[in-house]
Write a protein that holds these residues in place. Structure first.
Motif, PDB file in Angstrom:
ATOM      1  N   ARG A 358       0.811  -1.308   0.066  1.00  0.00           N
ATOM      2  CA  ARG A 358      -0.064  -0.015   0.083  1.00  0.00           C
ATOM      3  C   ARG A 358       0.872   1.180  -0.060  1.00  0.00           C
ATOM      4  NH1 ARG A 358      -4.371  -1.708   4.656  1.00  0.00           N
ATOM      5  NH2 ARG A 358      -5.143  -3.303   3.645  1.00  0.00           N
ATOM      6  N   GLY A 359       0.253   2.347  -0.461  1.00  0.00           N
ATOM      7  CA  GLY A 359       0.905   3.709  -0.352  1.00  0.00           C
ATOM      8  C   GLY A 359       1.783   3.772  -1.657  1.00  0.00           C
ATOM      9  N   SER A 360       2.011   5.139  -1.944  1.00  0.00           N
ATOM     10  CA  SER A 360       2.733   5.650  -3.164  1.00  0.00           C
ATOM     11  C   SER A 360       4.186   5.170  -2.977  1.00  0.00           C
ATOM     12  CB  SER A 360       2.618   7.160  -3.168  1.00  0.00           C
ATOM     13  OG  SER A 360       3.218   7.882  -2.035  1.00  0.00           O
ATOM     14  N   GLN A 361       4.899   4.804  -1.885  1.00  0.00           N
ATOM     15  CA  GLN A 361       6.092   4.610  -1.811  1.00  0.00           C
ATOM     16  C   GLN A 361       6.659   3.070  -1.952  1.00  0.00           C
ATOM     17  OE1 GLN A 361       7.695   5.365   2.052  1.00  0.00           O
ATOM     18  NE2 GLN A 361       7.609   7.633   1.824  1.00  0.00           N
ATOM     19  N   GLN A 362       5.664   2.258  -2.292  1.00  0.00           N
ATOM     20  CA  GLN A 362       5.434   0.687  -2.715  1.00  0.00           C
ATOM     21  C   GLN A 362       6.567   0.100  -1.941  1.00  0.00           C
ATOM     22  OE1 GLN A 362       6.150   1.181  -6.954  1.00  0.00           O
ATOM     23  NE2 GLN A 362       3.990   1.701  -7.151  1.00  0.00           N
ATOM     24  N   SER A 363       6.678   0.388  -0.679  1.00  0.00           N
ATOM     25  CA  SER A 363       7.710  -0.375   0.169  1.00  0.00           C
ATOM     26  C   SER A 363       7.007  -1.417   1.201  1.00  0.00           C
ATOM     27  CB  SER A 363       8.541   0.690   1.205  1.00  0.00           C
ATOM     28  OG  SER A 363       7.729   1.407   1.798  1.00  0.00           O
ATOM     29  N   GLY A 364       7.701  -2.329   1.370  1.00  0.00           N
ATOM     30  CA  GLY A 364       7.097  -3.498   2.237  1.00  0.00           C
ATOM     31  C   GLY A 364       8.097  -4.375   2.732  1.00  0.00           C
ATOM     32  N   LEU A 365       7.832  -5.067   3.624  1.00  0.00           N
ATOM     33  CA  LEU A 365       8.637  -5.934   4.495  1.00  0.00           C
ATOM     34  C   LEU A 365       8.197  -7.416   4.266  1.00  0.00           C
ATOM     35  CD1 LEU A 365      11.066  -6.466   6.233  1.00  0.00           C
ATOM     36  CD2 LEU A 365       9.668  -6.349   8.183  1.00  0.00           C
ATOM     37  N   THR A 439       3.688 -10.556   5.210  1.00  0.00           N
ATOM     38  CA  THR A 439       4.276  -9.348   4.410  1.00  0.00           C
ATOM     39  C   THR A 439       3.270  -7.976   4.875  1.00  0.00           C
ATOM     40  OG1 THR A 439       2.125  -9.997   2.890  1.00  0.00           O
ATOM     41  CG2 THR A 439       4.383 -10.357   2.186  1.00  0.00           C
ATOM     42  N   SER A 440       4.014  -7.092   5.040  1.00  0.00           N
ATOM     43  CA  SER A 440       3.388  -5.885   5.737  1.00  0.00           C
ATOM     44  C   SER A 440       4.155  -4.667   4.778  1.00  0.00           C
ATOM     45  CB  SER A 440       3.775  -5.479   6.971  1.00  0.00           C
ATOM     46  OG  SER A 440       3.384  -6.808   7.913  1.00  0.00           O
ATOM     47  N   SER A 441       2.995  -3.702   4.651  1.00  0.00           N
ATOM     48  CA  SER A 441       3.422  -2.535   4.072  1.00  0.00           C
ATOM     49  C   SER A 441       3.878  -1.554   5.029  1.00  0.00           C
ATOM     50  CB  SER A 441       2.282  -1.711   3.316  1.00  0.00           C
ATOM     51  OG  SER A 441       1.553  -2.397   2.394  1.00  0.00           O
ATOM     52  N   ALA A 442       5.365  -1.163   4.702  1.00  0.00           N
ATOM     53  CA  ALA A 442       6.042  -0.152   5.709  1.00  0.00           C
ATOM     54  C   ALA A 442       5.982   1.263   5.050  1.00  0.00           C
ATOM     55  CB  ALA A 442       7.417  -0.738   5.950  1.00  0.00           C
ATOM     56  N   TYR A 443       5.315   2.254   5.493  1.00  0.00           N
ATOM     57  CA  TYR A 443       5.320   3.484   4.780  1.00  0.00           C
ATOM     58  C   TYR A 443       6.368   4.354   5.184  1.00  0.00           C
ATOM     59  CZ  TYR A 443       0.495   1.935   4.445  1.00  0.00           C
ATOM     60  OH  TYR A 443      -0.780   1.325   4.472  1.00  0.00           O
ATOM     61  N   HIS A 444       6.912   4.473   6.331  1.00  0.00           N
ATOM     62  CA  HIS A 444       8.038   5.180   6.759  1.00  0.00           C
ATOM     63  C   HIS A 444       9.270   4.601   6.954  1.00  0.00           C
ATOM     64  CE1 HIS A 444       4.436   7.965   7.288  1.00  0.00           C
ATOM     65  NE2 HIS A 444       3.892   7.169   8.103  1.00  0.00           N
ATOM     66  N   ARG A 445       9.401   3.485   6.778  1.00  0.00           N
ATOM     67  CA  ARG A 445      10.627   2.588   7.013  1.00  0.00           C
ATOM     68  C   ARG A 445      11.557   2.744   5.770  1.00  0.00           C
ATOM     69  NH1 ARG A 445      11.359  -0.035  11.578  1.00  0.00           N
ATOM     70  NH2 ARG A 445      13.368  -0.659  10.745  1.00  0.00           N
ATOM     71  N   LYS A 446      12.807   2.642   5.955  1.00  0.00           N
ATOM     72  CA  LYS A 446      13.967   2.887   4.874  1.00  0.00           C
ATOM     73  C   LYS A 446      14.667   1.621   4.904  1.00  0.00           C
ATOM     74  CE  LYS A 446      14.488   7.599   5.043  1.00  0.00           C
ATOM     75  NZ  LYS A 446      15.439   8.967   5.435  1.00  0.00           N
ATOM     76  N   GLY A 447      14.403   0.528   5.853  1.00  0.00           N
ATOM     77  CA  GLY A 447      15.098  -0.705   5.577  1.00  0.00           C
ATOM     78  C   GLY A 447      14.277  -1.717   6.503  1.00  0.00           C
ATOM     79  N   VAL A 448      15.111  -2.776   6.606  1.00  0.00           N
ATOM     80  CA  VAL A 448      14.552  -4.141   7.399  1.00  0.00           C
ATOM     81  C   VAL A 448      14.739  -3.427   8.910  1.00  0.00           C
ATOM     82  CG1 VAL A 448      14.856  -5.616   5.630  1.00  0.00           C
ATOM     83  CG2 VAL A 448      16.713  -5.243   7.412  1.00  0.00           C
ATOM     84  N   ARG A 550       6.391  -7.037  16.979  1.00  0.00           N
ATOM     85  CA  ARG A 550       6.834  -6.045  16.091  1.00  0.00           C
ATOM     86  C   ARG A 550       5.588  -5.334  15.260  1.00  0.00           C
ATOM     87  NH1 ARG A 550      11.698  -8.033  12.739  1.00  0.00           N
ATOM     88  NH2 ARG A 550      10.097  -9.440  11.877  1.00  0.00           N
ATOM     89  N   ARG A 551       5.679  -4.538  14.701  1.00  0.00           N
ATOM     90  CA  ARG A 551       4.522  -3.735  13.927  1.00  0.00           C
ATOM     91  C   ARG A 551       4.677  -4.360  12.605  1.00  0.00           C
ATOM     92  NH1 ARG A 551       3.511   2.640  12.495  1.00  0.00           N
ATOM     93  NH2 ARG A 551       1.731   2.343  11.359  1.00  0.00           N
ATOM     94  N   TRP A 552       5.914  -4.816  11.870  1.00  0.00           N
ATOM     95  CA  TRP A 552       6.100  -5.449  10.807  1.00  0.00           C
ATOM     96  C   TRP A 552       6.943  -6.721  11.196  1.00  0.00           C
ATOM     97  CZ3 TRP A 552       7.736  -0.207  11.737  1.00  0.00           C
ATOM     98  CH2 TRP A 552       7.127   0.820  11.179  1.00  0.00           C
ATOM     99  N   GLY A 553       6.337  -7.500  10.436  1.00  0.00           N
ATOM    100  CA  GLY A 553       7.101  -9.037  10.241  1.00  0.00           C
ATOM    101  C   GLY A 553       6.402  -9.794  11.574  1.00  0.00           C
ATOM    102  N   ILE A 554       6.989 -10.968  11.296  1.00  0.00           N
ATOM    103  CA  ILE A 554       6.660 -12.138  12.457  1.00  0.00           C
ATOM    104  C   ILE A 554       7.164 -11.776  13.655  1.00  0.00           C
ATOM    105  CG2 ILE A 554       6.727 -14.709  12.797  1.00  0.00           C
ATOM    106  CD1 ILE A 554       6.874 -14.984   9.473  1.00  0.00           C
ATOM    107  N   PRO A 555       6.485 -12.113  14.573  1.00  0.00           N
ATOM    108  CA  PRO A 555       7.220 -11.825  16.227  1.00  0.00           C
ATOM    109  C   PRO A 555       8.097 -12.821  16.068  1.00  0.00           C
ATOM    110  CG  PRO A 555       4.580 -12.083  16.016  1.00  0.00           C
ATOM    111  CD  PRO A 555       4.992 -12.345  14.841  1.00  0.00           C
ATOM    112  N   VAL A 556       9.276 -12.366  16.871  1.00  0.00           N
ATOM    113  CA  VAL A 556      10.443 -13.040  17.162  1.00  0.00           C
ATOM    114  C   VAL A 556      10.375 -13.821  18.505  1.00  0.00           C
ATOM    115  CG1 VAL A 556      13.018 -12.955  17.221  1.00  0.00           C
ATOM    116  CG2 VAL A 556      11.661 -11.571  15.664  1.00  0.00           C
TER     117      VAL A 556
END
Length: 569
Positions: A358-365, A439-448, A550-556
């Motif tokens: 989702r989002g215009s940045q098209q980034s996700g994890l 899989t999760s959309s990450a709007y404001h992240r810049k990496g894993v 975590r907000r993104w990804g599988i709980p560790v």
């Protein structure tokens, strides 16, 4: 001197006078609408003639007959439709003797000079072969064949036959001229057609069938195939000429050109260029192979007379090859935690998923983790047919950062298993292995997201009491939520689940959760957090599990920790 000059002027005047008066005297018997036809194009009887047709210009050819009662004229356009007509010009009187005319005058021009009439016998317009058959003129006549191509410059073949009955120069086409499709595969097409009667006659050795296949259109004749091949070769020569002009190494230029030409001859041995052609055999069933999947092809069949150089065209057909089997692709929803199970008695298995951030940045994890069993997996992420990354998936958590593409194709493939697992699989009817996928959309992240340096949980013996224990574990520099779960040890069953890294908090009861806390430390070396767990029973063995939520990804999941409270304090 004056007398000599006067005589020269008088001679010049006489020459000019005679030059002006001689043509008038000579042309007195010639008509005013004289058309110079020299040199004229004559048709030969019993011979296939090719006539070039410039666009928009009418080409004329002529022939006469030797006291034949009947005749036939066959005109076959090469590629584009043409208009053609046949007329007979009959003189009222016999032509004058040749010595009465200039030596440069042609026979058609002599027929044009005398009084006579012209009768149109036959007209045709189209792109197919057409034959006129009829009786010859009883009078002395010259026949005029006019041909014209309006659409483009082209050519046509003409065959003149004197006498009644078929000329026998062209192979016969059966009553059903269609080419039928018997079978269509992914890379091959099987065709059939009704046999030609010419190939069953006594002179069948001089005939064969030509099967042409191309991806552009059906072709009306073998001549059209040759024209298309000639145009394709001219284009290739222009391209190679341009490349030759821009070659950076003049010393190697000639060698490179010769090598390229040799390669081209090896790759395109057919005289029809890119058109694939087979001209051999008399079988009326043919399988065309080495085709591309999911591609439209056009097929043409021609009966060919190798001796006369003539051919007859069947009605072509078209077919589309089958596409490659497309695997089923499962769409992953935003933030969905999916457990993927592989149950396969073979050494390999695979599944496909798609994810649209989702989002215009098209980034996700993308997070993937194997759920034990000793199975190994291969993860391939691609977009628009281009492979972005390939990773091996084992017991450790795998994180893949997605950015810059609107949709991603996720290919999860199970690799070979151990011999012990295969023996167990043979007894159980198949081997099960599972993988966690999220899989999760990450709007404001810049990496894993960062992970803890270790997933071990430590307990302090000096801080262990009868009703409480103290645990410590490593955190990260990012602000995250950590939750601690406890349960009493149930004997041997816990040994199978101590290293089950896929047992997430969603599989735990709420009564087992004892606390959740946020933690953050910018210095990774000092990112240690502790928790005191109370309300425990004396002398009891507990199993503690810590989860990084975590907000993104599988709980560790951290490694399970077994601690026994003191019996006496």
């Amino acid at each position: 001197m004056a007398v000599e000059s006067l005589s020269r002027c008088l001679c010049a005047v006489l020459v000019l006078f005679w030059s002006a008066s001689w043509p008038l005297a000579h042309s007195a018997s010639a008509p005013e609408n004289e058309v110079t036809l020299w040199p004229a194009a004559w048709l030969s009887e019993g011979k296939l003639s090719t006539v070039t047709l410039p666009k928009g210009r009418t080409q004329r050819t002529y022939f006469t007959l030797r006291k034949a009662a009947a005749m036939s004229v066959t005109v076959s356009p090469c590629d584009s439709p043409i208009e053609w007509s046949l007329a007979a010009r009959t003189l009222k009187d016999k032509p004058l003797k040749s010595h009465e005319w200039s030596s440069k005058k042609s026979m058609p021009e002599m027929w044009w000079r005398g009084p006579g009439t012209e009768e149109k016998i036959h007209t045709f317009s189209g792109g197919t072969s057409d034959t006129y058959s009829g009786r010859a003129s009883p009078h002395a006549s010259i026949y005029i064949l006019r041909m014209r191509s309006k659409q483009q410059s082209s050519s046509a073949t003409v065959y003149l036959h004197q006498g009644s009955g078929p000329s026998g120069a062209f192979p016969e086409i059966p009553a059903d001229p269609r080419v039928h499709t018997l079978g269509v595969g992914m890379t091959s097409v099987t065709l059939s057609w009704t046999p030609s009667a010419s190939l069953a006659g006594p002179s069948q050795d001089k005939y064969d069938y030509c099967v042409l296949v191309n991806s552009q259109r059906n072709l009306p004749s073998l001549c059209a195939a040759q024209e298309s091949a000639r145009e394709e070769r001219d284009k290739n020569r222009e391209k190679t000429a341009k490349k030759r002009r821009v070659t950076a190494w003049p010393i190697l230029k000639e060698w490179w050109w010769e090598q390229w030409e040799a390669d081209l001859e090896e790759k395109s041995p057919s005289p029809y260029g890119d058109l694939r052609c087979v001209c051999q055999g008399t079988e009326n069933v043919c399988t065309v192979s080495e085709l591309l999947p999911d591609t439209q092809y056009y097929f043409d069949v021609f009966a060919r007379d190798r001796v006369n150089g003539t051919s007859a065209t069947y009605e072509g057909t078209a077919a589309r090859t089958h596409g490659e089997a497309q695997p089923s692709v499962t769409s992953l929803r935003e933030g969905e935690l999916r457990s993927v199970t592989f149950h396969d008695t073979g050494p390999r298995s695979e599944q496909f998923f798609s994810f649209r951030p989702r989002g215009s940045q098209q980034s996700g994890l993308l997070t993937v983790q194997s759920c034990g069993g000793g199975s190994k997996f291969k993860l391939t992420v691609s977009s628009k047919g281009r492979v972005l990354t390939t990773r091996a998936v084992g017991k450790d958590l795998v994180q893949v950062w997605l950015q810059g593409s609107p949709v991603y194709l996720i290919h999860l493939e199970r690799e070979g298993t151990a011999m012990s697992e295969r023996s167990t699989a043979s007894l159980l009817g198949g081997l099960k292995a599972s993988v966690k996928l999220q899989t999760s959309s990450a709007y404001h992240r810049k990496g894993v997201p960062s992970l803890p340096s270790t997933l071990q949980v430590k307990s302090f013996n000096r801080l262990r009491g009868c009703n409480s224990v103290t645990l410590a574990w490593m955190g990260t520099e990012e602000r995250s939520l950590y939750c601690v779960y406890r349960r009493k040890q149930r004997g041997r069953r816990d040994e199978d689940t101590l290293n089950a890294s896929c047992l997430g908090p969603e599989s735990r009861s709420d009564t087992e959760r004892v606390l959740c806390k946020y933690f953050q430390e910018l210095n990774p070396r000092r990112a240690v957090t502790t928790a005191a767990i109370g309300s425990l029973e004396p002398g009891t063995t507990y199993v503690f599990d810590v989860y990084l939520m975590r907000r993104w990804g599988i709980p560790v999941k951290y490694a399970s920790k077994i601690v026994k409270t003191r019996k006496e304090c």
